[in-house]
Design a protein around this motif. Structure first.
Motif, PDB file in Angstrom:
ATOM      1  N   SER A 160      13.819  21.531  -2.275  1.00 43.01           N
ATOM      2  CA  SER A 160      13.607  23.050  -2.165  1.00 43.01           C
ATOM      3  C   SER A 160      12.059  23.413  -2.683  1.00 43.01           C
ATOM      4  CB  SER A 160      14.346  23.710  -3.503  1.00 43.01           C
ATOM      5  OG  SER A 160      15.554  23.742  -3.124  1.00 43.01           O
ATOM      6  N   LEU A 161      11.555  24.072  -1.912  1.00 35.92           N
ATOM      7  CA  LEU A 161      10.048  24.547  -1.928  1.00 35.92           C
ATOM      8  C   LEU A 161      10.208  25.802  -2.354  1.00 35.92           C
ATOM      9  CD1 LEU A 161       6.967  24.375  -1.292  1.00 35.92           C
ATOM     10  CD2 LEU A 161       7.340  25.105   0.854  1.00 35.92           C
ATOM     11  N   GLN A 162       9.204  26.118  -3.756  1.00 41.36           N
ATOM     12  CA  GLN A 162       9.002  27.506  -4.006  1.00 41.36           C
ATOM     13  C   GLN A 162       7.724  27.732  -3.672  1.00 41.36           C
ATOM     14  OE1 GLN A 162      10.253  28.311  -8.049  1.00 41.36           O
ATOM     15  NE2 GLN A 162       8.675  30.102  -8.267  1.00 41.36           N
ATOM     16  N   TYR A 163       7.495  28.627  -2.907  1.00 43.01           N
ATOM     17  CA  TYR A 163       6.273  29.000  -2.228  1.00 43.01           C
ATOM     18  C   TYR A 163       5.895  30.611  -2.327  1.00 43.01           C
ATOM     19  CZ  TYR A 163       2.284  28.966   1.020  1.00 43.01           C
ATOM     20  OH  TYR A 163       0.809  29.105   1.397  1.00 43.01           O
ATOM     21  N   GLY A 164       5.084  31.029  -2.877  1.00 38.96           N
ATOM     22  CA  GLY A 164       5.049  32.335  -3.154  1.00 38.96           C
ATOM     23  C   GLY A 164       6.213  33.009  -3.652  1.00 38.96           C
ATOM     24  N   ASP A 165       6.766  34.147  -3.330  1.00 39.55           N
ATOM     25  CA  ASP A 165       8.137  34.375  -3.734  1.00 39.55           C
ATOM     26  C   ASP A 165       9.138  34.215  -3.020  1.00 39.55           C
ATOM     27  OD1 ASP A 165       7.676  35.927  -1.543  1.00 39.55           O
ATOM     28  OD2 ASP A 165       7.631  37.979  -2.148  1.00 39.55           O
ATOM     29  N   LYS A 166       9.117  32.979  -2.393  1.00 39.22           N
ATOM     30  CA  LYS A 166      10.335  32.539  -1.648  1.00 39.22           C
ATOM     31  C   LYS A 166      10.664  31.149  -2.023  1.00 39.22           C
ATOM     32  CE  LYS A 166       9.550  35.535   2.576  1.00 39.22           C
ATOM     33  NZ  LYS A 166       9.471  35.547   4.147  1.00 39.22           N
ATOM     34  N   VAL A 167      11.990  30.662  -1.667  1.00 41.75           N
ATOM     35  CA  VAL A 167      12.399  29.531  -1.700  1.00 41.75           C
ATOM     36  C   VAL A 167      13.028  29.200  -0.571  1.00 41.75           C
ATOM     37  CG1 VAL A 167      13.794  27.893  -3.214  1.00 41.75           C
ATOM     38  CG2 VAL A 167      12.880  29.889  -4.301  1.00 41.75           C
ATOM     39  N   TYR A 168      12.508  27.762  -0.120  1.00 46.50           N
ATOM     40  CA  TYR A 168      12.953  27.080   1.099  1.00 46.50           C
ATOM     41  C   TYR A 168      13.715  26.041   0.748  1.00 46.50           C
ATOM     42  CZ  TYR A 168       9.388  30.324   2.742  1.00 46.50           C
ATOM     43  OH  TYR A 168       8.546  31.338   3.042  1.00 46.50           O
ATOM     44  N   SER A 169      14.941  25.824   1.095  1.00 46.07           N
ATOM     45  CA  SER A 169      15.851  24.641   0.651  1.00 46.07           C
ATOM     46  C   SER A 169      16.347  23.826   2.119  1.00 46.07           C
ATOM     47  CB  SER A 169      16.990  25.013  -0.327  1.00 46.07           C
ATOM     48  OG  SER A 169      16.479  25.643  -1.449  1.00 46.07           O
ATOM     49  N   LEU A 170      16.205  22.599   2.158  1.00 45.46           N
ATOM     50  CA  LEU A 170      16.592  21.969   3.341  1.00 45.46           C
ATOM     51  C   LEU A 170      17.239  20.705   2.814  1.00 45.46           C
ATOM     52  CD1 LEU A 170      13.038  21.713   4.899  1.00 45.46           C
ATOM     53  CD2 LEU A 170      14.795  23.276   5.384  1.00 45.46           C
ATOM     54  N   ALA A 171      18.408  20.453   3.618  1.00 49.73           N
ATOM     55  CA  ALA A 171      19.228  19.117   3.421  1.00 49.73           C
ATOM     56  C   ALA A 171      19.255  18.498   4.732  1.00 49.73           C
ATOM     57  CB  ALA A 171      20.646  19.676   3.134  1.00 49.73           C
ATOM     58  N   GLY A 172      19.309  17.137   4.218  1.00 50.87           N
ATOM     59  CA  GLY A 172      19.401  16.114   5.295  1.00 50.87           C
ATOM     60  C   GLY A 172      18.676  14.890   4.916  1.00 50.87           C
ATOM     61  N   ALA A 173      18.998  13.716   5.867  1.00 47.09           N
ATOM     62  CA  ALA A 173      18.360  12.197   5.670  1.00 47.09           C
ATOM     63  C   ALA A 173      16.818  12.553   5.899  1.00 47.09           C
ATOM     64  CB  ALA A 173      19.161  11.450   6.519  1.00 47.09           C
ATOM     65  N   ARG A 174      16.226  11.544   5.317  1.00 47.75           N
ATOM     66  CA  ARG A 174      14.720  11.741   5.731  1.00 47.75           C
ATOM     67  C   ARG A 174      14.263  10.479   5.307  1.00 47.75           C
ATOM     68  NH1 ARG A 174      15.575  14.674   0.655  1.00 47.75           N
ATOM     69  NH2 ARG A 174      14.669  13.441  -1.113  1.00 47.75           N
ATOM     70  N   SER A 175      12.972  10.236   6.019  1.00 49.06           N
ATOM     71  CA  SER A 175      12.190   9.090   6.164  1.00 49.06           C
ATOM     72  C   SER A 175      11.615   8.631   4.686  1.00 49.06           C
ATOM     73  CB  SER A 175      11.208   8.658   7.210  1.00 49.06           C
ATOM     74  OG  SER A 175      10.306   7.687   7.018  1.00 49.06           O
ATOM     75  N   ASP A 176      11.626   7.207   4.310  1.00 48.09           N
ATOM     76  CA  ASP A 176      10.771   7.020   3.304  1.00 48.09           C
ATOM     77  C   ASP A 176       9.399   7.503   3.330  1.00 48.09           C
ATOM     78  OD1 ASP A 176      13.009   5.683   2.118  1.00 48.09           O
ATOM     79  OD2 ASP A 176      12.361   3.717   2.718  1.00 48.09           O
ATOM     80  N   ALA A 177       8.807   7.738   4.081  1.00 39.99           N
ATOM     81  CA  ALA A 177       7.487   8.072   4.223  1.00 39.99           C
ATOM     82  C   ALA A 177       7.301   9.477   4.457  1.00 39.99           C
ATOM     83  CB  ALA A 177       7.013   7.423   5.821  1.00 39.99           C
ATOM     84  N   TRP A 178       8.250  10.149   4.256  1.00 42.85           N
ATOM     85  CA  TRP A 178       8.210  11.831   4.213  1.00 42.85           C
ATOM     86  C   TRP A 178       7.084  12.468   3.473  1.00 42.85           C
ATOM     87  CZ3 TRP A 178       8.271  15.746   0.783  1.00 42.85           C
ATOM     88  CH2 TRP A 178       8.673  15.397  -0.760  1.00 42.85           C
ATOM     89  N   LEU A 179       6.729  11.968   2.490  1.00 46.01           N
ATOM     90  CA  LEU A 179       5.551  12.637   1.750  1.00 46.01           C
ATOM     91  C   LEU A 179       4.239  12.205   2.581  1.00 46.01           C
ATOM     92  CD1 LEU A 179       4.620  14.332  -0.612  1.00 46.01           C
ATOM     93  CD2 LEU A 179       4.548  11.966  -1.946  1.00 46.01           C
ATOM     94  N   ALA A 180       3.960  11.045   3.196  1.00 47.06           N
ATOM     95  CA  ALA A 180       2.909  11.112   3.927  1.00 47.06           C
ATOM     96  C   ALA A 180       3.000  11.777   5.337  1.00 47.06           C
ATOM     97  CB  ALA A 180       2.795   9.699   4.298  1.00 47.06           C
ATOM     98  N   ALA A 181       4.167  11.996   5.741  1.00 44.30           N
ATOM     99  CA  ALA A 181       4.171  12.929   6.890  1.00 44.30           C
ATOM    100  C   ALA A 181       4.014  14.450   6.531  1.00 44.30           C
ATOM    101  CB  ALA A 181       5.830  12.644   7.621  1.00 44.30           C
ATOM    102  N   PHE A 182       4.585  14.789   5.441  1.00 43.64           N
ATOM    103  CA  PHE A 182       4.238  16.048   4.972  1.00 43.64           C
ATOM    104  C   PHE A 182       2.833  16.483   4.919  1.00 43.64           C
ATOM    105  CE2 PHE A 182       4.364  19.079   0.807  1.00 43.64           C
ATOM    106  CZ  PHE A 182       4.581  20.228   1.724  1.00 43.64           C
ATOM    107  N   ALA A 183       1.876  15.343   4.450  1.00 45.46           N
ATOM    108  CA  ALA A 183       0.515  15.857   4.240  1.00 45.46           C
ATOM    109  C   ALA A 183      -0.051  15.863   5.643  1.00 45.46           C
ATOM    110  CB  ALA A 183       0.040  14.378   3.495  1.00 45.46           C
TER     111      ALA A 183
END
Length: 373
Positions: free
Chosen positions: A91-114
């Protein structure tokens, strides 16, 4: 705890706290395979531990329930956003909104996010792409995620209607968006077969205006969508309605579907595309492709590179309409992305010679559709 130190970034901006050379190397490798994109206007910093000094561009990443509980405190108010990471959800709280996602992800997701932040995507869209990223993408000719199977689902959405929305053609053709029934009638006389009536202000004659436009479209065997006013569209027997993302919480989608109307939904990036596709509309609009003055947009112009990626992801799932700042000069490039339709506004409403403008747009559309076969 020491104050954060300044680190080199992927392209002069993005960095991590605490410093992590392995993470940055992975992010650099992913970014290098994503092609040419504008650098971000915000110097994001991804913080997987809470820094002593939180900056306005920080995205704080929390992995424990204790840290997540702290996220409710004013201590995090200075941060740009807070991500709460669990095994199957983020879940990402950004500004006045919350974005929630579900599903499998790679171990490298944080690097991909960057890496996707560095491609000038806002956090909620970069997070969608990071979810869809797989290490195997680095071995592919095109490293961009385009396999819908790997994309996450949005958590917390209402159920889609039990009755499916009526279908519309995969190629809706030239799609003018006009302000009144007069314009609808003028364009119908010129052979336009797909239109949208978008009345910007409510007035006492609105019901009659919509009814008149619907009747005219029916006489010409044309496809008329009514923007926003779904109740009046149902009452008049319109072909379909077009709604924005903000309407999804108020419009009665099941009523629209049961009435047999088509539904078009606006989107402005990956997260909203996931939201829209969840409801399985009759078409999805992708925009704004270019800058537009016809309405206030919630995002910067998407551009042709993003439009191309959007089309690659969704083209086999739902009819697509490109919208925003499109005129004769750019129509061929827009259609070259593979999108099935292009909505226009000022290209017709501000044309010096309407007949000539419509003929030129229709010709350009037909030529480019022909090139795609």
């Amino acid at each position: 705890m020491n104050r954060p130190i300044s680190l080199p970034t992927l392209a002069g901006q993005t960095t991590f706290w605490p410093p992590d050379n392995a993470l940055r190397a992975t992010a650099d490798r992913i970014r290098a395979r994503l092609g040419q994109w504008p650098s971000p206007s915000i110097p994001w910093r991804l913080c997987s531990a809470i820094p002593q000094s939180i900056e306005a561009h920080d995205l704080i990443i929390l992995y424990s329930t204790t840290d997540a509980a702290q996220a409710e405190s004013s201590y995090f108010a200075a941060a740009a956003g807070v991500l709460t990471v669990a095994d199957k959800t983020i879940s990402l709280q950004y500004g006045d909104k919350v974005y929630s996602l579900a599903g499998a992800r790679s171990d490298a997701w944080l690097a991909a996010f960057a890496a996707f932040l560095e491609c000038h995507f806002m956090p909620h869209d970069a997070l969608v792409l990071a979810h869809a990223w797989r290490t195997d993408n680095l071995a592919a000719n095109d490293a961009w995620p385009v396999d819908y199977e790997y994309f996450p689902r949005v958590v917390g959405l209402d159920q889609r209607p039990n009755t499916a929305f009526a279908t519309c053609p995969w190629q809706l053709g030239l799609y003018p968006v006009v302000p009144n029934a007069d314009w609808v009638e003028r364009l119908l006389e010129l052979g336009v077969k797909t239109l949208q009536l978008r009345v910007k202000t409510e007035h006492s004659m609105l019901q009659a205006e919509i009814k008149r436009a619907v009747q005219a479209a029916r006489l010409h065997n044309a496809q008329l969508f009514i923007n926003d006013h779904w109740q009046l569209a149902i009452e008049a027997g319109a072909y379909g309605v077009h709604l924005g993302q903000e309407d999804l919480s108020t419009a009665q989608l099941h009523t629209i579907a049961n009435a047999g109307l088509r539904l078009g939904l606006s989107t402005h990036g990956y997260y909203e595309m996931l939201v829209a596709n969840h409801f399985q509309p009759s078409y999805i609009a992708l925009g704004a492709v270019f800058a537009t003055t016809t309405k206030v947009m919630p995002t910067a112009p998407q551009g042709l590179s993003r439009l191309t990626r959007y089309v690659q992801l969704l083209k086999e799932k739902v009819p697509l309409v490109a919208i925003g700042g499109i005129d004769h000069a750019v129509l061929a490039n827009v259609l070259a992305t593979g999108v099935g339709s292009a909505a226009v506004v000022r290209a017709v409403t501000e044309a010096e010679d309407l007949r000539e403008a419509v003929a030129g747009l229709q010709q350009a559309f037909e030529q480019n559709v022909g090139l795609r076969g």
